[in-house]
Motif scaffolding. Structure first.
Motif, PDB file in Angstrom:
ATOM      1  N   LEU A 307       0.844  -1.188   0.000  1.00 40.01           N
ATOM      2  CA  LEU A 307       0.000   0.000   0.000  1.00 40.01           C
ATOM      3  C   LEU A 307       0.885   1.245   0.000  1.00 40.01           C
ATOM      4  O   LEU A 307       1.912   1.292   0.678  1.00 40.01           O
ATOM      5  N   ALA A 308       0.447   2.257  -0.712  1.00 41.18           N
ATOM      6  CA  ALA A 308       1.195   3.513  -0.746  1.00 41.18           C
ATOM      7  C   ALA A 308       0.725   4.430   0.369  1.00 41.18           C
ATOM      8  O   ALA A 308       0.276   5.551   0.147  1.00 41.18           O
ATOM      9  N   THR A 309       0.814   3.931   1.597  1.00 39.78           N
ATOM     10  CA  THR A 309       0.449   4.726   2.765  1.00 39.78           C
ATOM     11  C   THR A 309       1.433   4.391   3.877  1.00 39.78           C
ATOM     12  O   THR A 309       2.372   3.624   3.667  1.00 39.78           O
ATOM     13  N   ALA A 310       1.227   4.975   5.052  1.00 44.85           N
ATOM     14  CA  ALA A 310       2.123   4.736   6.178  1.00 44.85           C
ATOM     15  C   ALA A 310       1.299   4.638   7.448  1.00 44.85           C
ATOM     16  O   ALA A 310       0.267   5.285   7.593  1.00 44.85           O
ATOM     17  N   THR A 311       1.753   3.791   8.378  1.00 50.79           N
ATOM     18  CA  THR A 311       1.178   3.710   9.716  1.00 50.79           C
ATOM     19  C   THR A 311       2.318   3.621  10.713  1.00 50.79           C
ATOM     20  O   THR A 311       3.438   3.257  10.357  1.00 50.79           O
ATOM     21  N   LEU A 312       2.035   3.943  11.966  1.00 53.76           N
ATOM     22  CA  LEU A 312       3.053   3.946  13.015  1.00 53.76           C
ATOM     23  C   LEU A 312       4.264   4.788  12.607  1.00 53.76           C
ATOM     24  O   LEU A 312       5.404   4.419  12.832  1.00 53.76           O
ATOM     25  N   GLY A 313       3.985   5.930  11.982  1.00 51.13           N
ATOM     26  CA  GLY A 313       5.060   6.847  11.642  1.00 51.13           C
ATOM     27  C   GLY A 313       5.177   7.093  10.156  1.00 51.13           C
ATOM     28  O   GLY A 313       4.927   6.211   9.329  1.00 51.13           O
ATOM     29  N   LEU A 314       5.564   8.305   9.817  1.00 51.98           N
ATOM     30  CA  LEU A 314       5.687   8.721   8.430  1.00 51.98           C
ATOM     31  C   LEU A 314       6.624   7.822   7.642  1.00 51.98           C
ATOM     32  O   LEU A 314       6.419   7.574   6.449  1.00 51.98           O
ATOM     33  N   ARG A 315       7.687   7.321   8.294  1.00 54.97           N
ATOM     34  CA  ARG A 315       8.673   6.510   7.595  1.00 54.97           C
ATOM     35  C   ARG A 315       8.358   5.014   7.649  1.00 54.97           C
ATOM     36  O   ARG A 315       9.140   4.203   7.168  1.00 54.97           O
ATOM     37  N   ASN A 316       7.242   4.657   8.259  1.00 55.21           N
ATOM     38  CA  ASN A 316       6.847   3.252   8.343  1.00 55.21           C
ATOM     39  C   ASN A 316       5.877   2.947   7.201  1.00 55.21           C
ATOM     40  O   ASN A 316       4.693   2.716   7.407  1.00 55.21           O
ATOM     41  N   ARG A 317       6.405   2.926   5.990  1.00 58.08           N
ATOM     42  CA  ARG A 317       5.565   2.761   4.807  1.00 58.08           C
ATOM     43  C   ARG A 317       5.046   1.336   4.710  1.00 58.08           C
ATOM     44  O   ARG A 317       5.704   0.384   5.114  1.00 58.08           O
ATOM     45  N   ARG A 318       3.846   1.198   4.149  1.00 63.94           N
ATOM     46  CA  ARG A 318       3.178  -0.098   4.041  1.00 63.94           C
ATOM     47  C   ARG A 318       3.429  -0.768   2.695  1.00 63.94           C
ATOM     48  O   ARG A 318       2.667  -1.617   2.262  1.00 63.94           O
TER      49      ARG A 318
END
Length: 611
Positions: A307-318
């Protein structure tokens, strides 16, 4: 919420809205724990009639452009991840006593104290807070609707939600619960309410997968296309019969369509040869991780999609780095080697198969085909993250499970779980291995034995792609097998020459997230009188496990006792700092998930608990 007194949280100043007050308590507690802008190390304590405060003096010249000498934060004793946690969601300016409430005002004041080089990270975190707050409010508005839907589909009692398909309902409950450490975990970068309703696990939606026909030569599939699941569509199934001989299908999450997919195809040189099928094929339900989905009608098969999103931080890309797929398969082989030498875990520790995957050399063009073991249809299968979540009807999930399997005693259930968890994880520790198996990656499997109807508890693991390894110890314990097993891991951050990184991971993930958080969580929910009621069990079970490893000089059990059981402080994840606030260059973090600060050791008996 934080571990501070919930009555204080309910009395948020200036009538602050409940969701924003709860979020701010978590944010301020995380900032305090991670010493953001010196909030922990530069503050002094001030005792007032209402309790303890921390006073943070402002540096000169004053960055806020006002006559402000200090900021004051009301705190209460914590003990879990930090000595103190925020008690009321506000800051007070000194000397005039002006109160700052609400995310925007408080984060603006703290951002002003940061280094100018770090301002973009602080501003990004403020946006994370806005997204998370919007999601929390959405969760509040939709709770009854979602609970009614789950009840209609699976029944009123989550202890009766059995089998792999129903486990996705437990993921839905877990997705509505806050992370034990990261304060804005419910936010997902860049997604609006409509997208959350359509694709996020907390809404338990169903949606069609999209598919990309990719030239065969561009795809890496260990073992070849024959390894893919039987239900895998051909290009002809997708309405592209002319590509049947030359292309293979690769699933794409609907949220990756558009610019992210176009950019990926351009970067890989596939823009002119890969073809997106016109419509969806196969129906999916999101798991707790969101990027991983279960297939409707094939409950044993999950697909992990970037996924082109992030969780648990801006640099924690999915997204999915293709190398992590290689590491997942290597981790599985390593754990199978250990289990082969430790037969008592053969039926108690289960693993999802993660050896089948495909990728086109890009983090948005990849898929992991995760297969779950057979024989789970009559078992309750739920991630540890769901234990303290609210079930339909208002009780906690752990209460329902305790009623069915442990005579209504949630502590007895935890004891059974901790005994097996620590036995397995410390056995791995003895081999020189620590897993990043947090609450999302470990599932409880609860049922009754067919022979005598007694309660049976097993653990199911997945995502073993980022272990920490004590290489000399592994070579000593696995002998000739070791180098071949180690060859599958290609990230130098995984390798160490001693127990330091292995111990840090065992502590911050297995101990904090999978054990300690339940002691403090049950106390916060009023299920036990104090955390000590469960912390005693944690101490006892971990001590037993350490003794099994040997406590002589230099033995793993001695290291575990010294660095965990008897240590004055324990490592604590600094997730906000490494994940969003600071760049890697500024934080020094080589990995956003293994960047640490320190906190109190709650395994050592505290005088106030003994009183």
């Amino acid at each position: 919420m934080t571990r501070a007194a919930t009555t204080d949280a309910a009395e948020a100043t200036d009538g602050a809205e409940a969701a924003e007050g709860a979020l701010l308590l978590r944010v301020l507690s995380a900032f305090l724990r991670e010493d953001v802008v010196g909030l922990r190390t530069r503050s002094t304590t001030v005792d007032r009639e209402d309790g303890r405060w921390l006073r943070l003096p402002l540096p000169l010249p004053l960055p806020v452009g006002e006559d402000v000498a200090a900021l004051l934060l009301p705190v209460a004793e914590d003990g879990f991840q930090g000595e103190y946690a925020a008690r009321v969601p506000l800051l007070v300016k000194e000397p005039d006593g002006t109160e700052l409430t609400g995310c925007d005002a408080i984060l603006t004041a703290l951002t002003a104290l940061s280094d100018p080089l770090d301002r973009p990270g602080f501003e990004a975190f403020a946006e994370e807070c806005r997204q998370t707050l919007a999601t929390m409010r959405l969760h509040d508005r939709t709770a009854a609707e979602v609970f009614d839907d789950l009840t209609a589909r699976y029944g009123a009692d989550p202890a009766d939600w059995t089998g792999p398909a129903a486990s996705l309902a437990h993921d839905t409950l877990a997705a509505r619960l806050d992370h034990p450490v990261y304060p804005t975990a419910r936010g997902r970068s860049g997604l609006d309410d409509a997208q959350l309703r359509a694709y996020a696990p907390e809404f338990h939606p169903r949606f069609g997968l999209r598919w990309l026909a990719v030239p065969r030569g561009a795809l890496t599939i260990p073992g070849g296309p024959a390894m893919l699941p039987a239900s895998w569509p051909s290009p002809a199934d997708l309405g592209l019969p002319e590509l049947a001989a030359s292309h293979l299908a690769l699933p794409v999450h609907p949220l990756t369509l558009g610019a992210p997919l176009r950019d990926a195809l351009r970067e890989t040189g596939l823009e002119g040869t890969a073809v997106l099928a016109d419509g969806p094929y196969l129906e999916a339900v999101p798991t707790l991780s969101m990027r991983t989905v279960g297939l409707v009608g094939e409950a044993h098969l999950h697909l992990k999609l970037p996924l082109a999103t992030a969780t648990l931080g801006l640099r924690n890309r999915r997204t999915i780095d293709p190398l992590t797929l290689v590491h997942g398969a290597a981790g599985q082989r390593l754990l199978e080697a250990v289990t082969g030498r430790e037969p008592r875990f053969k039926d108690a520790i289960l693993h999802a198969d993660e050896t089948v995957y495909a990728h086109a050399g890009h983090e948005l063009l990849a898929v992991l085909c995760r297969r779950y073991p057979a024989g789970l249809d009559r078992a309750v299968v739920l991630p540890l993250a769901a234990l303290l979540s609210t079930a339909p009807g208002g009780r906690l999930v752990i209460d329902h499970l305790a009623d069915r399997f442990h005579d209504g005693d949630p502590v007895a259930l935890l004891d059974a779980f901790l005994t097996l968890l620590f036995d397995w994880q410390t056995t791995l520790y003895g081999y020189g291995i620590a897993l990043a198996s947090h609450q999302q990656n470990v599932s409880l499997v609860l049922d009754r034995t067919p022979e005598d109807g007694l309660t049976r508890l097993r653990l199911l693991f997945k995502d073993d792609d980022s272990p920490r390894l004590n290489v000399p110890r592994l070579r000593r314990t696995l002998g000739a097998e070791a180098d071949g097993l180690l060859a599958g891991f290609q990230d130098p951050r995984m390798f160490g020459e001693d127990y330091r990184a292995v111990t840090d991971m065992l502590t911050t993930i297995t101990l904090h997230l999978c054990a300690g958080s339940y002691a403090f969580g049950l106390a916060e929910h009023g299920r036990i009188a104090s955390p000590e009621a469960v912390l005693g069990l944690v101490r006892e079970r971990l001590t037993e496990a350490a003794e099994r490893l040997g406590t002589g000089s230099g033995q793993p059990g001695a290291v575990l006792r010294e660095r965990v059981l008897d240590a004055a402080e324990l490592p604590v994840k600094a997730m906000v700092t490494a994940g969003t606030l600071l760049t890697k260059e500024r934080s020094g973090a080589s990995d956003v998930n293994t960047h640490y600060t320190t906190g109190p050791n709650y395994l050592r008996r505290r005088a106030r608990d003994l009183r």
